[in-house]
Each structure stands twice: as C-alpha cells, then as structure tokens.
Motif scaffolding. Sequence first.
Motif, mmCIF file in Angstrom:
data_model
loop_
_atom_site.group_PDB
_atom_site.id
_atom_site.type_symbol
_atom_site.label_atom_id
_atom_site.label_comp_id
_atom_site.label_asym_id
_atom_site.label_seq_id
_atom_site.Cartn_x
_atom_site.Cartn_y
_atom_site.Cartn_z
ATOM 1 N N ILE A 352 8.795 -2.258 -4.014
ATOM 2 C CA ILE A 352 9.962 -1.383 -4.067
ATOM 3 C C ILE A 352 9.538 0.080 -4.106
ATOM 4 O O ILE A 352 10.084 0.936 -3.381
ATOM 5 C CB ILE A 352 10.843 -1.733 -5.284
ATOM 6 C CG1 ILE A 352 11.519 -3.089 -5.066
ATOM 7 C CG2 ILE A 352 11.883 -0.649 -5.542
ATOM 8 C CD1 ILE A 352 12.312 -3.566 -6.253
ATOM 9 N N GLN A 353 8.541 0.382 -4.949
ATOM 10 C CA GLN A 353 8.125 1.764 -5.115
ATOM 11 C C GLN A 353 7.396 2.302 -3.891
ATOM 12 O O GLN A 353 7.579 3.461 -3.504
ATOM 13 C CB GLN A 353 7.226 1.890 -6.361
ATOM 14 C CG GLN A 353 7.902 1.529 -7.659
ATOM 15 C CD GLN A 353 9.035 2.474 -8.005
ATOM 16 O OE1 GLN A 353 9.031 3.659 -7.625
ATOM 17 N NE2 GLN A 353 10.046 1.968 -8.717
ATOM 18 N N ASN A 354 6.573 1.481 -3.269
ATOM 19 C CA ASN A 354 5.709 1.971 -2.194
ATOM 20 C C ASN A 354 6.267 1.735 -0.795
ATOM 21 O O ASN A 354 5.956 2.504 0.124
ATOM 22 C CB ASN A 354 4.324 1.327 -2.285
ATOM 23 C CG ASN A 354 3.546 1.790 -3.496
ATOM 24 O OD1 ASN A 354 2.853 2.802 -3.451
ATOM 25 N ND2 ASN A 354 3.699 1.060 -4.605
ATOM 26 N N VAL A 355 7.074 0.686 -0.618
ATOM 27 C CA VAL A 355 7.575 0.375 0.721
ATOM 28 C C VAL A 355 8.986 0.920 0.908
ATOM 29 O O VAL A 355 9.277 1.628 1.884
ATOM 30 C CB VAL A 355 7.533 -1.141 0.988
ATOM 31 C CG1 VAL A 355 8.137 -1.471 2.346
ATOM 32 C CG2 VAL A 355 6.109 -1.647 0.899
ATOM 33 N N LEU A 356 9.866 0.576 -0.057
ATOM 34 C CA LEU A 356 11.257 0.982 0.106
ATOM 35 C C LEU A 356 11.483 2.439 -0.306
ATOM 36 O O LEU A 356 12.200 3.181 0.369
ATOM 37 C CB LEU A 356 12.164 0.048 -0.695
ATOM 38 C CG LEU A 356 12.125 -1.444 -0.273
ATOM 39 C CD1 LEU A 356 13.046 -2.268 -1.158
ATOM 40 C CD2 LEU A 356 12.527 -1.593 1.194
ATOM 41 N N LEU A 357 10.890 2.851 -1.424
ATOM 42 C CA LEU A 357 11.079 4.221 -1.909
ATOM 43 C C LEU A 357 9.986 5.177 -1.448
ATOM 44 O O LEU A 357 10.125 6.394 -1.632
ATOM 45 C CB LEU A 357 11.158 4.221 -3.444
ATOM 46 C CG LEU A 357 12.309 3.394 -4.049
ATOM 47 C CD1 LEU A 357 12.266 3.462 -5.563
ATOM 48 C CD2 LEU A 357 13.654 3.898 -3.527
ATOM 49 N N GLU A 358 8.911 4.632 -0.902
ATOM 50 C CA GLU A 358 7.810 5.419 -0.351
ATOM 51 C C GLU A 358 7.278 6.451 -1.346
ATOM 52 O O GLU A 358 7.089 7.629 -1.048
ATOM 53 C CB GLU A 358 8.243 6.135 0.942
ATOM 54 C CG GLU A 358 8.678 5.192 2.036
ATOM 55 C CD GLU A 358 9.113 5.935 3.285
ATOM 56 O OE1 GLU A 358 9.189 7.182 3.220
ATOM 57 O OE2 GLU A 358 9.355 5.269 4.299
ATOM 58 N N GLN A 359 7.026 5.972 -2.582
ATOM 59 C CA GLN A 359 6.532 6.864 -3.638
ATOM 60 C C GLN A 359 5.017 6.775 -3.838
ATOM 61 O O GLN A 359 4.444 7.507 -4.633
ATOM 62 C CB GLN A 359 7.245 6.557 -4.957
ATOM 63 C CG GLN A 359 8.731 6.853 -4.907
ATOM 64 C CD GLN A 359 9.423 6.560 -6.226
ATOM 65 O OE1 GLN A 359 8.784 6.113 -7.171
ATOM 66 N NE2 GLN A 359 10.723 6.846 -6.293
ATOM 67 N N ASN A 360 4.386 5.823 -3.196
ATOM 68 C CA ASN A 360 2.927 5.681 -3.228
ATOM 69 C C ASN A 360 2.378 5.588 -4.656
ATOM 70 O O ASN A 360 1.534 6.389 -5.074
ATOM 71 C CB ASN A 360 2.280 6.853 -2.488
ATOM 72 C CG ASN A 360 0.803 6.567 -2.197
ATOM 73 O OD1 ASN A 360 0.395 5.402 -2.125
ATOM 74 N ND2 ASN A 360 0.019 7.627 -2.041
ATOM 75 N N ARG A 361 2.875 4.601 -5.421
ATOM 76 C CA ARG A 361 2.417 4.387 -6.799
ATOM 77 C C ARG A 361 1.432 3.207 -6.852
ATOM 78 O O ARG A 361 1.589 2.248 -6.109
ATOM 79 C CB ARG A 361 3.588 4.112 -7.732
ATOM 80 C CG ARG A 361 4.510 5.302 -7.919
ATOM 81 C CD ARG A 361 5.569 4.982 -8.950
ATOM 82 N NE ARG A 361 6.454 6.131 -9.170
ATOM 83 C CZ ARG A 361 7.441 6.147 -10.049
ATOM 84 N NH1 ARG A 361 7.683 5.065 -10.803
ATOM 85 N NH2 ARG A 361 8.198 7.227 -10.192
ATOM 86 N N PRO A 362 0.446 3.221 -7.749
ATOM 87 C CA PRO A 362 -0.517 2.105 -7.852
ATOM 88 C C PRO A 362 0.119 0.904 -8.564
ATOM 89 O O PRO A 362 1.186 1.013 -9.182
ATOM 90 C CB PRO A 362 -1.665 2.698 -8.684
ATOM 91 C CG PRO A 362 -0.992 3.733 -9.537
ATOM 92 C CD PRO A 362 0.123 4.330 -8.679
ATOM 93 N N LEU A 363 -0.595 -0.244 -8.484
ATOM 94 C CA LEU A 363 -0.149 -1.454 -9.208
ATOM 95 C C LEU A 363 -0.196 -1.209 -10.706
ATOM 96 O O LEU A 363 -1.217 -0.738 -11.247
ATOM 97 C CB LEU A 363 -1.041 -2.645 -8.859
ATOM 98 C CG LEU A 363 -0.820 -3.315 -7.485
ATOM 99 C CD1 LEU A 363 -1.905 -4.351 -7.232
ATOM 100 C CD2 LEU A 363 0.549 -3.964 -7.426
ATOM 101 N N ASP A 364 0.900 -1.540 -11.387
ATOM 102 C CA ASP A 364 0.960 -1.378 -12.852
ATOM 103 C C ASP A 364 0.901 -2.766 -13.510
ATOM 104 O O ASP A 364 1.930 -3.373 -13.832
ATOM 105 C CB ASP A 364 2.234 -0.643 -13.232
ATOM 106 C CG ASP A 364 2.207 -0.164 -14.678
ATOM 107 O OD1 ASP A 364 1.268 -0.568 -15.405
ATOM 108 O OD2 ASP A 364 3.108 0.584 -15.067
ATOM 109 N N ILE A 365 -0.322 -3.266 -13.668
ATOM 110 C CA ILE A 365 -0.522 -4.625 -14.191
ATOM 111 C C ILE A 365 -0.078 -4.715 -15.645
ATOM 112 O O ILE A 365 0.632 -5.647 -16.053
ATOM 113 C CB ILE A 365 -2.000 -5.030 -14.055
ATOM 114 C CG1 ILE A 365 -2.417 -5.019 -12.571
ATOM 115 C CG2 ILE A 365 -2.238 -6.412 -14.674
ATOM 116 C CD1 ILE A 365 -3.885 -5.315 -12.363
ATOM 117 N N CYS A 366 -0.466 -3.760 -16.456
ATOM 118 C CA CYS A 366 -0.182 -3.813 -17.901
ATOM 119 C C CYS A 366 1.325 -3.835 -18.169
ATOM 120 O O CYS A 366 1.816 -4.615 -18.977
ATOM 121 C CB CYS A 366 -0.848 -2.625 -18.581
ATOM 122 S SG CYS A 366 -0.614 -2.601 -20.374
#
Length: 625
Positions: A352-366
């Motif tokens: 959602i963050q990187n494809v749809l919103l194009e915000q280029n955020r890393p994976l937040d595993i925690c």
Amino acid sequence: MFNVTETIPNDYGILSLLQIIVLQYFEHLHSTCFIKQSADDDLLGNLIVPYPSFWLTFDEANEFLFLNSIEAGCQSFVLTETVALNFLEIFESIHDQAIHRFPNKYVIVLVHPASNASIINRLVDHKTLRDIPRFLILFPSEVDRIDLITKKFVSGENDRDIIILDSYIPSRGSFVHKRHLFPDKLQNLEGQLLRLAIFNYSPYTVWREVYASRNSNAFYNGTTGIYVDGTEIQLFLEFCAKFNCTLEISLEEEDEWGEIFDNRTGNGIIGAVVERRADIGLGALYSWHHENLYLTLSKPISRTGVTCITPKPQLLSSWMTPLLPFSLNLWIAVLTTFVVMSIFLMLMEFLIQNVLLEQNRPLDICTSFMTIGCIFILQTVNLTVNRSTFVTQRIIMASLLFVGLMIGNIYSGGLSSLMTLPRYEQPINTVQDLADSNMHWASTHDAWTFSILMATQPTIVKLLHNFEKHPKEVLHRSAMHQAFSFGIERLPYGHFAVGDYIDKEIAHKYHFMIEDIYFEHCVAMSSKTWPMMEHLDALILVIFQSGIQRYWEQKVISSYEDGEVQLAISTSRHRESPGPITLQPSHLLGAFLMLAIGLVGGGVVFLFELLYVNWDNRWNNQQES
C-alpha cells in the motif's frame, strides 16, 4: 514252570485270550501297536485286529518309527516278553517328544511259558509303571491256564504288590473270576505322595513352616513341617481328599516359574516337572506355547488379566500455567497463525505504501509483529486503517481483529479454569499409553512375557522390549521412586495378585491401568505320561461350575494379603476432586518466570547494543582520523 509238550497249541492259548481282550477293551481306542523282536516266534501272526493297528519289530525300528506310531494315535501296546523291558526304558522319553497326548495308555506283555518267573518281577519293578496303571501281563502258569497279572498302582514297602486279576482257561475259552482286566487303580491312591512344585505367590500358592505336625497338611523333605494354602492349592487339597493322596511339596523359591531348555532340563516349577522331580507344577502357570511342547496342560483353573500399576499422575508444575490452556497442537496452530498474519500484514502495508501511495517506505517487520501480538492478547493497537481510504485494508484488519478476539478469549477462559482447578499429568490408562510413555515395566521373572513372546503388534513388541527383570529388593527401591510400572494380575473375582515388594506406602502412589496387556488361563502342568490328568481335569470342571473359587479367593486374600494394599489399588482410579482452590502466589509463577526471562533477555540485548554502539563509534572515529 511247566514243561512244554506237544499237546499244547503253538500259541498256548494266548492268541485266543488276546483276541478277547482286544475286542472287549480296545474298541474305543484310536489304534494299537504290536511290538516284537524279529527273532520271536510268529506268535501274533494269526491275530485278527478289526481296528487300526501298527506292527513294529523292535530291533529293526528306530526311535523315529516309534514316535510316528504314537503321533498316529497308538493308545495301547502289545509287547512280547523279549522287548518289554527295552520298551519300558524308552516309554517316557518317546512320549515326551510326542505332540499328541493320549493319557492312561494300555500295555500288555506276553510272557513265554518257558520263561522264568523272574521276568515278571523285573517287569513290575520297573519305574515306568508309575505312569502306566493299565498294565497287564499274560503268563501261562500251567498247561491250560493263563494268569492275568498286574501291579498295584500304589506300591507297598515289603513286596511288589503283584496282583493276579483273573485266570483264563484256554480249553474252555472262559475266565475263572470274570473280573475287569483293567480296573481303575486311581480311585484310591492309599496315601501315595503327589509331588507338587510351587513357590510362594499369593493368592495362588502360599506356604509357611509349622512346628506341630497336627498343623501341617503336606510333606516337605520327608517330614510334615509345612502348611500350604492358596486358590490353586485348595484344588489339590480337594483332589487328595477325593483320591486319598498326600501332598509332597517341592519349593522353587529361587527360580520361581523357571524355564525349560532345549535338552529337556530346566529350573523352577516347570523345570522340576520336565525333569520329573515333581508330578505337578502349580502357581499362576499360563497356557504357554513353548511349555506346551514339553508338558501336558490341564483344563483352565481360572482366568486372569495381566495389567500394570503405573505411577499416579502428578500435579503439573506452576511454571507451566501460561502454557496449559492450549494443547501442543493448538499452540503450533496459534503460533503458525501469528507468524502468517504478521507476514501478511507486513506485506500488505508495504504494498500500500510503496505501490499504491508511492511513498517508498522500507519493510516494517517490528511494527507488524507487535500489532498482531497486541491483537492476540486483546490490547489496543494503532491501526493505520484510520488514515487510509482503501477498503481492502479495512476488510483484512477486521478479520485479523476477529481472529485475535477469538484466540485471546479462548486462552483467557482456559487460564481462568487453570487458576481454580488443578491440572495433572497425562495418566497411563491403556496399553498404548504405556508404550507411548516409554516407561519400563518390571517384575521378578520373564514369565510375565511368555504369553506375548510371539506377538507381532508394534505396541506389544515395544512392551516386550521395555520389560525388565529384577530381584524383589531392587523392585521395592525402584517403586519408592516410581521408576517403573509393575505387572499385577486382575483376579476373576475383583482382587489383585500383587508382588510382596509393593507395600501400602507404595500402593498409594500407583494406579492400575483400565486395560489388560493380555489375559490368560491358569493351568496345572504335568509330564505327558502322568496318569491322573483325566481325573484332575474332571475335578477342575466340577469345582469351576460350583462357584466355590469365589469363596477361596476371598478367603486367601483376607488371610494372607495386605488389605490396605488391595484397597489402595482397587480404589486408585477414584481420585477425589479438591474443588475450587484459593489462588496462591505459585499460580503466578509462570507469569513471573516469563517476566524474568523478558527482563534478563532485554538486559542482555541492551548490553550487546551498548557494546555495539561503543564499538561503532570507535570505528567511525578511527576512520575520520
């Protein structure tokens, strides 16, 4: 003796007499064996036998031929004088090898008129006649007289107890007294000793020394210094009362049931019988296949079920309280669901963050794992769905919340019940449970496994592998520490046969399994030629149908067994519920343990982080300089 003259027929009248005996007394038999030497006159050549018969020449036949004739059903033997003693020498050994058993066989010896009377004495003195009550000698004592001679089954001390049953007059073709030629000599044994091999195994066989002969009911080592009792001993006390015999006891305490070796020797009870040191073996002997090859088994005396007493389940440790609401399989399912939901949430947020919103955020595993963890333990979470307009995200989060609600509430309910009602270890109730637990079971002798040696079921094979044999002292010490399960017998009328290494203190620590490992029929064992087996079988059936064995079992148990041990075992499965209990600090031991693990783990990781930061700063400083 009389002189042989030409006026006497070649067979001296024996042939006609033998014809009468065969037709009158052998009609019900399977077959008859006629045995002579090759050098003998053809005395039996003209004999007509309308029944199955075998004709053997002793010096030409071998042991294999004799064994085959017995296996084929020879229940009577007609012997010439020249082979009689040699045949009696091999009578017991040949019959011991035979599979088929025909008790109380008939043996007739034809004595030549020219023979000396000493042959009769030698015949009646032979030890094998103790197993042949139906023994008859045809002896032409005069020109026109054939005496039919037998031996008293109960031998006297001062003579050979030779009995002339009747006389046959060949010229008239009739008997002088017209008596039965094979009378039942076993109805009155006149106090003859019946040798009984036993050991002290309550309630089947019990013995104790007595010092007054009036208190003794059996002989031991030639003296009246022993009193015997037991559910199976009572059977033989009745037997001796009926047939007027006296018990002589052979004690086999060291080797107990014993074993039989391939060379037909042995030790213990069954060894004493196979070596003919005892007439009968007794004491919870089962219908064992191997022993049946060497001995004769009586009709079943009673039924018994072999089971185990196993350690009672203990209260589960308090530190396990947080783990107990779910079973192992359910914990695996919950943890798998937790990991899958966390990964799915993490991937969904990333897309959602990187494809749809194009915000280029890393994976937040925690964040993903913490969010699912909070949902599972019914804690509040910061839902990103509040800041998003995507319906997909709302649907997925709703399903996650529903699953977390169900798992969390189910866990809370299980934990609440654990806090009020105690939980125990998984009990060993069945044969499968005993095998799966891998707990070894033990007793004093391998006889406990004789009945299942040929088993092929994996569960029983594993139990065979887990069986151990130890002396009573070792078993008692092991029982104190609940190191083994122990074999016991479930008796037919509600009691238990328990080894004396189980006392009342130990009995309260164990409970009996609800399943039997196997069941068996208790029998008496004798040699294959013991002549009283038919009479014993008949008495067993009469006693069994009378129901008196219930009284015998109750009497012996109350007289010789520890009542507290019997009560403890019989009620061992009825555990009283303590009901709701007051919460104790121990109930929170698991939670405190988890807290301690978290604090220690967090502290250790924090130290590693400090060291890492310190090392990283030094490295950067060195690079700058």
